[in-house]
Each structure stands twice: as structure tokens, then as C-alpha cells.
Design an enzyme around this catalytic site. Structure first.
Site, PDB file in Angstrom:
ATOM      1  N   GLU A  66       0.874  -1.342  -0.114  1.00 54.24           N
ATOM      2  CA  GLU A  66       0.104  -0.079   0.036  1.00 54.24           C
ATOM      3  C   GLU A  66       0.840   1.345  -0.006  1.00 54.24           C
ATOM      4  OE1 GLU A  66      -3.961  -1.599   2.288  1.00 54.24           O
ATOM      5  OE2 GLU A  66      -2.091  -1.178   3.455  1.00 54.24           O
ATOM      6  N   GLU A 117      -3.079  -9.501   4.160  1.00 53.01           N
ATOM      7  CA  GLU A 117      -3.884  -9.291   5.320  1.00 53.01           C
ATOM      8  C   GLU A 117      -4.897 -10.505   5.612  1.00 53.01           C
ATOM      9  OE1 GLU A 117      -2.199  -5.280   4.452  1.00 53.01           O
ATOM     10  OE2 GLU A 117      -3.002  -6.903   3.293  1.00 53.01           O
TER      11      GLU A 117
END
Length: 253
Positions: free
Chosen positions: A108, A128
Site C-alpha cells: 500500500e 492481510e
């Protein structure tokens, strides 16, 4: 105690290095805040034209420091979000120089930069879901805007990584290099730094913001970005330098 983020100017380029190699540069709140401060320096200093964000020790960033998370710490800057730039970006360009892992928040963080240069052995992913979490630092939002929806969905739901060359094929990475990514990133930064700073900042703003603009309003919404550029001394200098067949001397005015 060693600094978690190293910041140094190399000519017109600000080099920002996440400096937690023993932890694979996992992001902490202190590191996120330090990156945010570095980006303030980038915007405030007229001698700086762009930044490179990289990681020490052969890894870009393995994501959130999970030990800190278990202590209740989130690796965010109040304004910039994860890593100091995931919910805010400076006016000037940032190049991510990625070696090794760019996982979870590290991916990210790279996506929050404006360009990505990667070593051929770099790997990108948002794992995640394998840890009971969600890629909430921008991954689950940004990837469907950058990739076909099924490909973004695969990355988000499987948590499996992709290599640098696959990321390049998908348009996520600008350049793949055999050597350390920082060298190719410096070459790219020099090309950017040679251009007119007002024009570069305006171009970055339009490219990043315009994907949210309705097509029928795009020209009107673009106008505030370009008005200052076309009225600037640098615009006239660019035209004169072209006519006189010489390199321009930008004044950032």
C-alpha cells in the site's frame, strides 16, 4: 537508538529510507510520522524536486509492525495515514524503490507513491486476510482502480503475492531492474528533476485526482491546476530555451 527513517538530500532529490532492516522495515507509528515530516520538507524546499522512498537491508516494507499492533499501536500519521502518505500525498512526486518484500501495508505504501521501480526479485502482495485483517491502508481500494476487478479480487482474497515482472505486466510497476532498485529510481528521479517544477506538480495533481472527476466536468476541474503554470515565468523560460536551443533554467515561479 538508531533512527527508524533516514532522510538525506542528494541534489534535487530527497531520499527517504525506512531503517528497520532487522524487522524487514515493518512500519511503526514513529516511522510513519517521520516519513510524513520528510514529505513536508519535500514540499517546503524549492531546491527539492522529487523524493525516493526505499527500505534498508534489501527489503522495502513488510507491512505493519504486528508487535506494535498487539500493544495497541497503529503505524499511522494523523494526516497521512499508514506510512505517512497513504491518505495524503505531497505536491511533488515520490518514487518507490522496491527491493525484496512489499507486503500488506508495504504494498500500500508503494501504491501511494507516484511511480514504482522494483528489483527483479521484489514481491508484492496484500496478505492481510491470512492474518485476520483487511488491506485497509488503501490496497483494497486502490487495486480495483488500477487492475481489472477479477485480478484485484484475487490479490485481496487469496493474499498470495506476485513478482516484480508480473506487477510490471499488470501496469503496477514502472521499471524492473536487475540491480538494487535505488539506482534505477535515482535515474528516473533525475529525469523528473530536470523538468519544470510547477509543471511537474500540476501534472501530478491532475493525473492523481482526475480519475474521480466526471468526464463532463474534467476540463473545468483541471483549470485551477494549470492556470498558475501557463502564467508562470517558467512557462516563458521553457519556450525561450526551446527557441534558443539551450537547457532551461527553472525558477519555480
Amino acid at each position: 537508538m538508531e533512527e527508524e527513517v533516514l532522510v538525506a538530500a542528494a541534489g534535487a532529490v530527497l531520499e527517504v529510507t525506512i531503517n528497520r532492516p532487522a524487522q524487514r522495515n515493518a512500519m511503526t507509528r514513529a516511522a510513519a510520522e517521520a516519513i510524513g515530516r520528510a514529505m513536508d520538507r519535500l514540499d517546503a524546499d524549492d531546491d527539492l524536486r522529487c523524493a525516493i522512498l526505499t527500505g534498508a537491508g534489501g527489503t522495502f516494507c513488510a507491512g505493519m509492525d504486528l508487535k506494535g499492533f498487539l500493544r495497541g499501536e497503529l503505524p499511522v500519521d494523523e494526516r497521512g495515514g499508514f506510512g505517512g502518505i497513504c491518505t495524503w500525498t505531497p505536491n511533488k512526486p515520490i518514487i518507490a524503490a522496491v527491493d525484496g518484500a512489499a507486503f500488506a501495508g508495504g504494498f500500500e505504501l508503494a501504491l501511494a507513491c507516484d511511480l514504482i521501480v522494483a528489483n527483479e526479485d521484489a514481491r508484492f502482495g496484500i496478505p492481510e486476510v491470512k492474518r485476520g485483517l483487511v488491506a485497509a491502508g488503501g490496497g483494497a481500494i486502490q487495486l480495483p482502480r488500477l487492475l481489472p476487478r477479477p485480478l484485484a479480487m484475487e490479490l485481496a482474497l487469496t493474499g498470495e503475492p506476485i513478482g516484480a515482472r508480473r506487477a510490471r505486466e499488470l501496469g503496477l510497476v514502472n521499471r524492473v531492474t536487475e540491480g538494487p532498485a535505488i539506482h534505477a529510481a535515482r535515474d528516473l528521479a533525475q529525469v523528473i528533476a530536470a523538468n519544470a517544477p510547477l509543471a511537474v506538480a500540476a501534472s501530478k495533481g491532475i493525473v492523481r485526482d482526475s480519475w474521480l472527476w466526471p468526464a463532463e466536468e474534467a476540463n473545468a476541474l483541471q483549470a485551477p491546476y494549470v492556470a498558475r503554470v501557463f502564467e508562470s515565468q517558467d512557462a516563458r523560460e521553457g519556450a525561450r530555451a526551446f527557441a534558443e536551443k539551450r537547457a532551461p533554467e527553472w525558477k519555480n515561479r
